[in-house]
Design an enzyme around this catalytic site. Structure first.
Site, short mmCIF file in Angstrom:
data_model
loop_
_atom_site.label_atom_id
_atom_site.label_comp_id
_atom_site.label_asym_id
_atom_site.label_seq_id
_atom_site.Cartn_x
_atom_site.Cartn_y
_atom_site.Cartn_z
N ARG A 108 70.81 17.88 -8.47
CA ARG A 108 70.91 19.32 -8.65
C ARG A 108 72.22 19.83 -8.07
NH1 ARG A 108 68.06 21.34 -5.43
NH2 ARG A 108 66.98 19.54 -4.57
N TYR A 148 71.04 16.54 -15.96
CA TYR A 148 70.25 15.98 -14.86
C TYR A 148 68.93 16.74 -14.68
CZ TYR A 148 68.16 15.07 -10.47
OH TYR A 148 67.20 14.79 -9.54
N LYS A 198 61.97 23.05 -11.26
CA LYS A 198 62.47 23.87 -10.16
C LYS A 198 62.76 25.29 -10.63
CE LYS A 198 62.10 20.30 -7.82
NZ LYS A 198 61.75 19.83 -6.53
N HIS A 227 57.06 24.10 -2.86
CA HIS A 227 57.60 22.75 -3.06
C HIS A 227 56.72 21.77 -2.27
CE1 HIS A 227 61.45 20.02 -2.79
NE2 HIS A 227 60.70 19.71 -3.81
N SER A 272 63.60 17.73 -0.57
CA SER A 272 63.84 16.72 -1.60
C SER A 272 64.12 15.35 -0.99
CB SER A 272 65.02 17.14 -2.47
OG SER A 272 64.75 18.40 -3.03
N CYS A 326 62.23 13.44 0.80
CA CYS A 326 61.74 13.29 2.18
C CYS A 326 60.29 12.85 2.24
CB CYS A 326 61.95 14.57 2.97
SG CYS A 326 63.68 14.91 3.31
N GLY A 327 59.75 12.31 1.14
CA GLY A 327 58.47 11.63 1.26
C GLY A 327 57.26 12.29 0.63
N LYS A 328 57.43 13.29 -0.22
CA LYS A 328 56.26 13.92 -0.86
C LYS A 328 55.55 12.94 -1.79
CE LYS A 328 58.46 17.46 -2.59
NZ LYS A 328 59.75 17.13 -1.97
N ASP A 337 55.02 17.33 -6.14
CA ASP A 337 56.26 18.13 -6.00
C ASP A 337 56.02 19.64 -5.96
OD1 ASP A 337 59.16 17.86 -5.79
OD2 ASP A 337 59.26 18.83 -7.76
N SER A 386 68.48 8.09 -8.27
CA SER A 386 67.93 7.65 -9.56
C SER A 386 66.42 7.90 -9.56
CB SER A 386 68.24 6.17 -9.80
OG SER A 386 67.77 5.38 -8.71
N ARG A 387 65.87 8.12 -10.76
CA ARG A 387 64.48 8.61 -10.82
C ARG A 387 63.69 7.95 -11.94
NH1 ARG A 387 63.05 13.35 -7.37
NH2 ARG A 387 64.94 13.60 -6.13
P1 GTP Z 1 61.69 14.99 -4.40
O1 GTP Z 1 61.12 14.36 -5.63
O2 GTP Z 1 63.19 14.93 -4.36
O3 GTP Z 1 61.22 16.40 -4.17
O4 GTP Z 1 61.32 14.09 -3.14
P2 GTP Z 1 60.01 13.53 -2.43
O5 GTP Z 1 59.75 14.37 -1.23
O6 GTP Z 1 58.89 13.32 -3.39
O7 GTP Z 1 60.55 12.14 -1.91
P3 GTP Z 1 59.96 10.65 -1.97
O8 GTP Z 1 58.51 10.58 -1.63
O9 GTP Z 1 60.34 10.07 -3.28
O10 GTP Z 1 60.77 9.93 -0.80
C1 GTP Z 1 62.12 9.67 -0.87
C2 GTP Z 1 62.58 8.61 0.13
O11 GTP Z 1 61.92 8.73 1.40
C3 GTP Z 1 62.31 7.21 -0.38
O12 GTP Z 1 63.48 6.45 -0.22
C4 GTP Z 1 61.23 6.70 0.51
O13 GTP Z 1 61.29 5.31 0.68
C5 GTP Z 1 61.43 7.46 1.81
N1 GTP Z 1 60.15 7.67 2.55
C6 GTP Z 1 59.04 8.24 2.06
N2 GTP Z 1 58.04 8.26 2.98
C7 GTP Z 1 58.55 7.67 4.09
C8 GTP Z 1 58.02 7.40 5.41
O14 GTP Z 1 56.87 7.69 5.74
N3 GTP Z 1 58.87 6.81 6.30
C9 GTP Z 1 60.15 6.48 5.96
N4 GTP Z 1 60.92 5.92 6.89
N5 GTP Z 1 60.68 6.72 4.74
C10 GTP Z 1 59.90 7.31 3.82
C1 SPV Z 2 64.05 17.59 -5.94
O1 SPV Z 2 65.27 17.45 -5.88
O2 SPV Z 2 63.40 18.22 -5.08
C2 SPV Z 2 63.29 16.98 -7.04
C3 SPV Z 2 64.04 16.37 -8.13
O3 SPV Z 2 62.07 17.02 -7.05
S1 SPV Z 2 64.64 17.56 -9.23
O4 SPV Z 2 63.56 17.88 -10.19
O5 SPV Z 2 65.74 16.95 -9.94
O6 SPV Z 2 65.03 18.75 -8.55
MN MN Z 3 61.27 18.18 -5.36
#
Ligand code: GTP
Ligand code: SPV
Ligand code: MN
Length: 610
Positions: A71, A199, A208, A228, A250, A252-254, A279, A376-377
């Site tokens: 983004r 993207y 979003k 979010h 974003s 951070c582990g959702k 999300d 990458s997604r």
């Molecule tokens: P968006 O889709 O961008 O909104 O992100 P999201 O919050 O869904 O992120 P996602 O769960 O995909 O986590 C992204 C990164 O955080 C990945 O590289 C994971 O490996 C890492 N991660 C997730 N949970 C943990 C955890 O509990 N500990 C650690 N150390 N890393 C984590």
């Molecule tokens: C984020 O960046 O928080 C995402 C991916 O969930 S995107 O839909 O590209 O914003």
């Molecule tokens: Mn997101």
């Protein structure tokens, strides 16, 4: 023959076609037959490649332009008549100026392409929670993604009828030139214009743009919340299910928490985990005056790197078929790979830009180059997730027991703490911060304040958003308890102190026990933290020293945090709710007391019993 029965919709499509000049217009009906045709069209024009039908049936591969991988927040605007209504948290442009500037880039941008008309519903079709949008786009890739991410097609048009209200979403790739890129939101016109990008977060306008920025604006007017947040249910063997909603910025582990698999040591307890969403959560106070949440989407647009069979086995199972992979490594046999994924890339693999690549390769600057882009997604249907739940389709959603805020903080924030009450919880959310990731442009690792993980997504002045959160709390008879977590705290050598992923269930257990008043806690300056023995550590060999460090509250570091929070809150001026300043001062006082005495106490974390 006219496109639909909806005269306003038809007229708008005509107007937009006059501006963008597509060669043809195609209405998306949601049928499998039409989807197949779209896949053929995208294969023919090179937008996607087909992956191995035996290893990854129904899967497609896509690359974005190298300058178009996340983004672009600096090109994202909220266009309200008054600048103050967008707030210091948004880039602002006057609506007329927005239409004029983007209009220039849209002019003739679809020549030689088809304009697809995609009617979609955020939320189950017909639910009082749901909102309808129509996206016009010249990207088949976008259409194929939308078919996974939202409810698309005929049912939606039927629900819209002859004159129903819908969000007007217009997207054109145009020339994919970053200098001609704008993502504009017009909350007063229920309109979104996005041009010059391909993207996900910039172009899947349901997500979003509608799902958070416009929806948060609507939610403010209509007394609900667009957040979010992931939504996950934890079921006990007795059948009781508690749902939690959690906001992490974003990447951070959702997604990971939403699909959590219980660690071995807790397996005997017989929990089942239900993934509702990863999300976006739309939350409303129902007639029982409790908070209920839906996930308005039907798919995951998840971060690939770091996803493997150990960290997220459910995600790995989800992406074995009918999935679109964007910007990952392409193996010669038509399978895919990414950093910290399963196995190793094959000889002869190509990186996300289509260049020959192998692990250890270096880029033009001599630095190690990644095969998959860090942002990458994968796009995959939720129903393919082993932990998906039929409650996804319930028109009123699921009841929320706890709300969790969290960030990526190498220092400062403990593993978990509970706010004292709703207003304090809103303060905790409003002042949370996180290190930047690859999901947005900016310097990775820099800490920024990201209230409720909504800084890039709140479609109006965040001071009013905080006020809205405070008011929603007052209107509930039973408020979810509010917590803060941090899976990312590090030791002096930069190693994570907490194993994370499935082990996070140990923290969720404590959170739910607190919601039911089943366990006590220590009261600290920043909130309640667990008594060590209330965290079930069965099967987890974590040094006691790690646990101590995970819960350490350093008053001096927190005083520096206070100063930074103050700077952040001050920018909202007199519009900021006074009660947030009261919370701020109360925190300062508690920290001063801590700093002046008990901080030198050798006991673990200077607790007083609650
Ligand atoms: P968006 O889709 O961008 O909104 O992100 P999201 O919050 O869904 O992120 P996602 O769960 O995909 O986590 C992204 C990164 O955080 C990945 O590289 C994971 O490996 C890492 N991660 C997730 N949970 C943990 C955890 O509990 N500990 C650690 N150390 N890393 C984590
Ligand atoms: C984020 O960046 O928080 C995402 C991916 O969930 S995107 O839909 O590209 O914003
Ligand atoms: Mn997101």
């Amino acid at each position: 023959m006219s496109l639909t029965q909806h005269a306003d919709l038809n007229r708008w499509v005509e107007d937009m076609a006059k501006m963008c000049r597509p060669d043809g217009i195609v209405l998306i009906d949601g049928s499998e037959r039409q989807r197949q045709e779209l896949v053929e069209a995208a294969l023919a024009n090179g937008e996607v490649l087909k992956l191995s039908e035996s290893a990854l049936p129904g899967c497609l591969y896509h690359r974005t332009a190298p300058n178009d991988v996340a983004r672009t927040e600096h090109l994202t605007y909220v266009c309200t008549s008054l600048k103050e209504d967008a707030g210091p948290n948004n880039n602002w442009m006057a609506p007329q100026e927005g239409y004029r500037r983007a209009g220039k880039y849209f002019e003739g941008s679809m020549r030689g392409r088809t304009m697809y008309v995609v009617p979609f519903s955020m939320g189950p079709v017909g639910s009082p929670f749901s909102k309808i949008g129509v996206e016009l786009t010249d990207s088949v890739y976008v259409v194929l993604n939308l078919l996974i991410m939202v409810r698309v097609g005929k049912d939606v048009l039927e629900e819209l009828g002859l004159g129903g209200e819908f969000t007007r979403c217009v997207h054109s790739k145009a020339d994919l030139n970053v200098d001609h890129r704008l993502i504009l939101h017009f909350p007063e016109d229920n309109t979104i214009w996005s041009v010059g990008s391909g993207y996900g977060g910039n172009v899947l306008l349901n997500k979003k743009c509608l799902g958070l920025r416009l929806a948060s604006h609507m939610a403010h007017k209509e007394n609900w919340l667009a957040e979010h947040m992931l939504i996950v249910g934890i079921e006990e063997p007795n059948g009781r299910i508690d749902y939690v909603a959690a906001a992490f910025p974003s990447a951070c582990g959702k997604t990971n928490l939403a699909m959590l698999v219980p660690p071995d040591g807790l397996k005997v307890k017989g929990y089942r985990i239900w993934t509702v969403g990863d999300d976006i959560a739309w939350m409303r106070i129902d007639t029982d005056r409790k908070l209920w949440a839906i996930n308005p989407e039907t798919g995951f647009f998840g971060v690939a790197p770091g996803t493997n069979s150990r960290t997220n086995p459910s995600a790995m199972k989800t992406v074995q078929r009918n999935t679109i992979f964007t910007n990952v490594v392409l193996n010669p046999d038509g399978t895919v790979w990414w950093e910290d994924g399963d196995g190793a890339p094959q000889a002869g693999a190509q990186d996300w830009q289509g260049r020959p690549w192998q692990p250890g390769a270096t880029g033009e600057d001599g630095n190690p180059s990644k095969g998959a882009h860090p942002n990458s997604r994968y796009t995959a249907p939720i129903v393919q997730c082993p932990s998906h739940t039929f409650r996804m389709d319930h028109h009123h959603g699921v009841p929320v027991s706890a709300i969790i805020f969290g960030g990526r903080r190498a220092h400062l924030a403990p593993l978990v703490y509970q706010s004292f009450d709703w207003a304090h919880g809103v303060y905790v959310g409003a002042t949370m911060a996180s290190e930047l990731t690859a999901a947005q442009y900016g310097k990775i690792g820099n800490v920024r304040r990201d209230p409720m993980a909504m800084l890039p997504f709140c479609g109006y002045n965040m001071a009013d958003y905080f006020e809205h959160w405070l008011r929603i709390g007052v209107r509930m008879r039973w408020q979810p308890k509010i917590f803060h977590v941090n899976w990312f705290r590090q030791d002096e050598d930069g190693a994570y102190l907490w194993p994370g992923f499935g082990e996070n269930l140990r923290v969720l257990e404590w959170i739910l026990a607190r919601c039911r008043n089943d366990v006590g806690a220590y009261k600290t300056a920043i909130g309640f933290i667990p008594k060590f023995y209330d965290l079930d550590m069965t099967g987890l060999d974590l040094p006691a020293e790690n646990l101590r460090k995970l819960f350490e509250i350093d008053p001096e570091a927190w005083m520096r945090e206070i100063a930074d929070i103050e700077k952040f809150l001050t920018q909202f001026g007199s519009r900021l709710p006074i009660s947030l300043w009261a919370e701020h001062e109360a925190l300062r006082r508690r920290l001063e007391e801590l700093g002046s005495g008990s901080a030198k106490d050798p006991k673990p974390f200077n607790p007083t019993r609650s």
